[in-house]
Every structure is written in structure tokens, then in C-alpha cells.
Design a protein around this motif. Sequence first.
Motif, PDB file in Angstrom:
ATOM      1  N   ALA A  50      23.348  24.833 -25.370  1.00 53.63           N
ATOM      2  CA  ALA A  50      23.487  26.115 -25.523  1.00 53.63           C
ATOM      3  C   ALA A  50      24.910  26.453 -25.498  1.00 53.63           C
ATOM      4  N   ARG A  51      25.599  27.640 -25.290  1.00 55.18           N
ATOM      5  CA  ARG A  51      27.055  27.648 -25.301  1.00 55.18           C
ATOM      6  C   ARG A  51      27.401  26.602 -24.326  1.00 55.18           C
ATOM      7  N   THR A  52      26.896  26.390 -23.307  1.00 56.84           N
ATOM      8  CA  THR A  52      27.044  25.411 -22.215  1.00 56.84           C
ATOM      9  C   THR A  52      25.555  24.723 -22.145  1.00 56.84           C
ATOM     10  N   LEU A  53      25.259  23.404 -21.660  1.00 61.58           N
ATOM     11  CA  LEU A  53      24.182  22.952 -21.480  1.00 61.58           C
ATOM     12  C   LEU A  53      23.884  23.532 -20.087  1.00 61.58           C
ATOM     13  N   ALA A  54      22.434  24.240 -20.335  1.00 58.82           N
ATOM     14  CA  ALA A  54      22.194  24.949 -18.882  1.00 58.82           C
ATOM     15  C   ALA A  54      21.452  24.020 -17.824  1.00 58.82           C
ATOM     16  N   ALA A  55      21.417  24.442 -16.669  1.00 59.19           N
ATOM     17  CA  ALA A  55      20.644  23.756 -15.492  1.00 59.19           C
ATOM     18  C   ALA A  55      19.548  25.060 -15.166  1.00 59.19           C
ATOM     19  N   SER A  56      18.428  24.546 -14.577  1.00 57.25           N
ATOM     20  CA  SER A  56      17.633  25.715 -14.367  1.00 57.25           C
ATOM     21  C   SER A  56      18.045  26.471 -13.048  1.00 57.25           C
ATOM     22  N   GLN A  57      17.763  27.861 -13.052  1.00 62.19           N
ATOM     23  CA  GLN A  57      18.065  28.627 -12.193  1.00 62.19           C
ATOM     24  C   GLN A  57      17.533  28.291 -10.864  1.00 62.19           C
ATOM     25  N   GLU A  58      16.012  28.315 -11.240  1.00 63.02           N
ATOM     26  CA  GLU A  58      15.041  28.082 -10.041  1.00 63.02           C
ATOM     27  C   GLU A  58      15.169  26.927  -9.179  1.00 63.02           C
ATOM     28  N   HIS A  59      15.823  25.710  -9.865  1.00 61.48           N
ATOM     29  CA  HIS A  59      15.843  24.490  -9.160  1.00 61.48           C
ATOM     30  C   HIS A  59      17.142  23.894  -9.341  1.00 61.48           C
ATOM     31  N   VAL A  60      18.202  24.935  -9.404  1.00 58.51           N
ATOM     32  CA  VAL A  60      19.829  24.616  -9.542  1.00 58.51           C
ATOM     33  C   VAL A  60      20.371  23.688  -8.693  1.00 58.51           C
ATOM     34  N   ASP A  61      19.697  23.876  -7.216  1.00 64.60           N
ATOM     35  CA  ASP A  61      20.209  23.058  -6.215  1.00 64.60           C
ATOM     36  C   ASP A  61      19.667  21.540  -6.329  1.00 64.60           C
ATOM     37  N   SER A  62      18.668  21.647  -7.122  1.00 62.03           N
ATOM     38  CA  SER A  62      18.295  20.161  -7.063  1.00 62.03           C
ATOM     39  C   SER A  62      18.665  19.318  -8.244  1.00 62.03           C
ATOM     40  N   LEU A  63      19.286  19.991  -9.242  1.00 65.09           N
ATOM     41  CA  LEU A  63      19.657  19.200 -10.471  1.00 65.09           C
ATOM     42  C   LEU A  63      21.141  18.958 -10.460  1.00 65.09           C
ATOM     43  N   ASP A  64      21.386  18.000 -11.536  1.00 68.96           N
ATOM     44  CA  ASP A  64      22.732  17.578 -11.729  1.00 68.96           C
ATOM     45  C   ASP A  64      23.441  18.801 -12.227  1.00 68.96           C
ATOM     46  N   GLU A  65      24.654  18.908 -12.278  1.00 73.24           N
ATOM     47  CA  GLU A  65      25.461  19.878 -12.998  1.00 73.24           C
ATOM     48  C   GLU A  65      25.450  19.850 -14.395  1.00 73.24           C
ATOM     49  N   PRO A  66      25.138  20.740 -15.152  1.00 69.98           N
ATOM     50  CA  PRO A  66      25.220  20.569 -16.517  1.00 69.98           C
ATOM     51  C   PRO A  66      26.508  19.910 -17.255  1.00 69.98           C
ATOM     52  N   HIS A  67      26.436  19.227 -18.350  1.00 73.39           N
ATOM     53  CA  HIS A  67      27.651  18.934 -19.048  1.00 73.39           C
ATOM     54  C   HIS A  67      28.541  20.169 -19.679  1.00 73.39           C
ATOM     55  N   MET A  68      29.615  20.265 -19.470  1.00 73.34           N
ATOM     56  CA  MET A  68      30.473  21.420 -20.069  1.00 73.34           C
ATOM     57  C   MET A  68      31.284  20.970 -21.159  1.00 73.34           C
ATOM     58  N   TYR A  69      31.244  21.492 -22.248  1.00 74.95           N
ATOM     59  CA  TYR A  69      32.304  20.918 -23.362  1.00 74.95           C
ATOM     60  C   TYR A  69      33.301  22.306 -23.780  1.00 74.95           C
TER      61      TYR A  69
END
Length: 317
Positions: free
Chosen positions: A208-227
Motif C-alpha cells: 500500500a502507501r506503506t506495507l501494512a502490519a495487522s492492527q489486531e496482531h501488530v505486537d506479534s508481527l515484524d515491522e512493515p517495510h517502509m519505502y
Amino acid sequence: MIVVEGSGLVRRIGLAGKLIGHEDWVNTIEFNRCGDRLVSGSDDMLWNVASKALVLSGHARNVRLGQVADNGNLQTIELGKHNGRVHKLAVEPGSPHMFYSCGEDGFVQRFDLRSNSSTKLFCCSTFTGTDNLFSSNILSLNSIIIDPRHPNYFYLGDCDQYARVYDIRKLPSNKDAPVETFCPKHLIKTREMQITGLSYSNTSKLLARTLAASQEHVDSLDEPHMYSGHRNNFMVKGVSFFGPDSEHVMSGLDCVVWKKNDGRVIRIMEGNKCIVNQVEPHPNISVFASSELEKDTTLWAPVSLITFLHWFMSYCR
């Protein structure tokens, strides 16, 4: 702004031609499966990519089915309408007779070419962020895409910071009830943010405008790549993956190409006179198209492929 087997190829890309004929901004572009035709809108036009010739022109503010006869004549029928501009269509993978549309009126519509019918599925509304509730405020929709590996799911990009996931099997009974929402951690509480473009990689990664991480599981996922690396911050428009393994990322605005894995800027394309609205990779070869906030569509290709492009299109015919 593009990529393919290696970064060296990106640096050899040059201007392959201009498609001139629009009377308004070119908001969307799409190759056909073979890649010998390109459709562009606002005032919809179909182009021969090899000759850069206009094949036909169409309509605005509605969704129409066009059939081109052997003699070149065009017949169209109206399938449905949005109240405002239609920003994106998404064809269901494996079912070319089914497709979806989204527009400025907030509605998602489903079309069935077997019966030339349309169904309004739901109207997208603002996410309140409380107990998964949605308000009555209608959102203008910018983009819709279907997961190529899991075609029961589609994503919406709209005028807030959330990418919404819907299960086609639960519509229209579930109305505006996404099965998941995505937003990078640092954007969850922002108010002046919108998703202007979405794209899927061939491994079902979402861009998307940034690669998104899930809001519901954001604490358990890696940070998304930002360009980052745009010189113009007015508005990032279309985005796309590129390459046989989706190893690059490209976006509109300045026409920037990044390495997907490390976010390194490979190239900022020169040659666009104004802001780039959309970028669209060719389905088969290392060519892409870009559209601008003027009236032009630009074709790009590695210098060694410009001659090959003409051969390839002749072969498709």
C-alpha cells in the motif's frame, strides 16, 4: 521506475513512447493478459502498445462492457453506475466473467458478465477504532484488489489509514464488515492519511502507501517495510511490485524504484513532466506504463527491449 532480473536493468530503462489523446487526467492504466493492449481512463481509451495507436475511446463515470468486432467497430452496453468517478476495477482470478468496482461514492459493486448484471455489495464507512465499529461516514474508495492466491479475499484502499480485507463468500449479507484491517503501528491514530493504491505480489504480500502490519496482531508481527525517497510529497498515487519474483517496488509521484527487501532506492525516473498518477507493469516482459496528472500515458522499457517490444507485440497478434 521499474525493475526486473537485476538492478542494472532498471538503470538502462528509457522512454519507449507516449500515448497522447486524453482530454483529462489519466487516473488508471491496465495491460491485457497478452500485453499488446493498454486501457487508460478517465475518458476510457484502448491503445495498441506496439504502434502506440488509439484503437477506441469510451466513456466516463459508469461501468460499461465493450466488444470489438473483427471490423474494428465497438459496441458497448452499460453494466452499472457509480455516483462519481470509478477509480478501480478488479477481475476475479480464474473467473474472467466476474469483476468488482469501487468509486468515490463509497460503494463496492460486483458484476457478472454472464448476465450483464451488477450488484451493490455495500458502502464503505469510517472505522471508529472502538470495538471494531464503523461509523455512518461514507469513505471515498481509491483502490480494490483481489488476492491472486486466495481469490475469496479482496482489499480496499480508501480515504483513511486502514486497508480493509473482505471475504467474498460473506457478501452481501455481511455488508460493511471486513474480516481484517491493516495499518502500520505509527499510523493507527493519524487522521489525515489515505491509501491511494494497493498491489499484491506473486506471494500474496500486500503493498500500500506503506506495507501494512495487522492492527489486531501488530505486537506479534515484524515491522512493515517502509519505502521513502520521493522528492515530491504532494501525494503518492499508484504502487506496484515488479519483476518475476516481485523483487522490486515502484510507485507513482516521482516514479521511484526500490529493492523490495532492503528499501534501497534504485532509480528515480526522469522524463515525466508532472506528478505520476499510476504505474503498471507489463504482464510478460520488462516494460511498464505510467500515467500523469496531465493527459499523457508513458511507456518505459530497457533500451535493448524497445526493439524487442515491437517484435513481441507482433508475435501476440
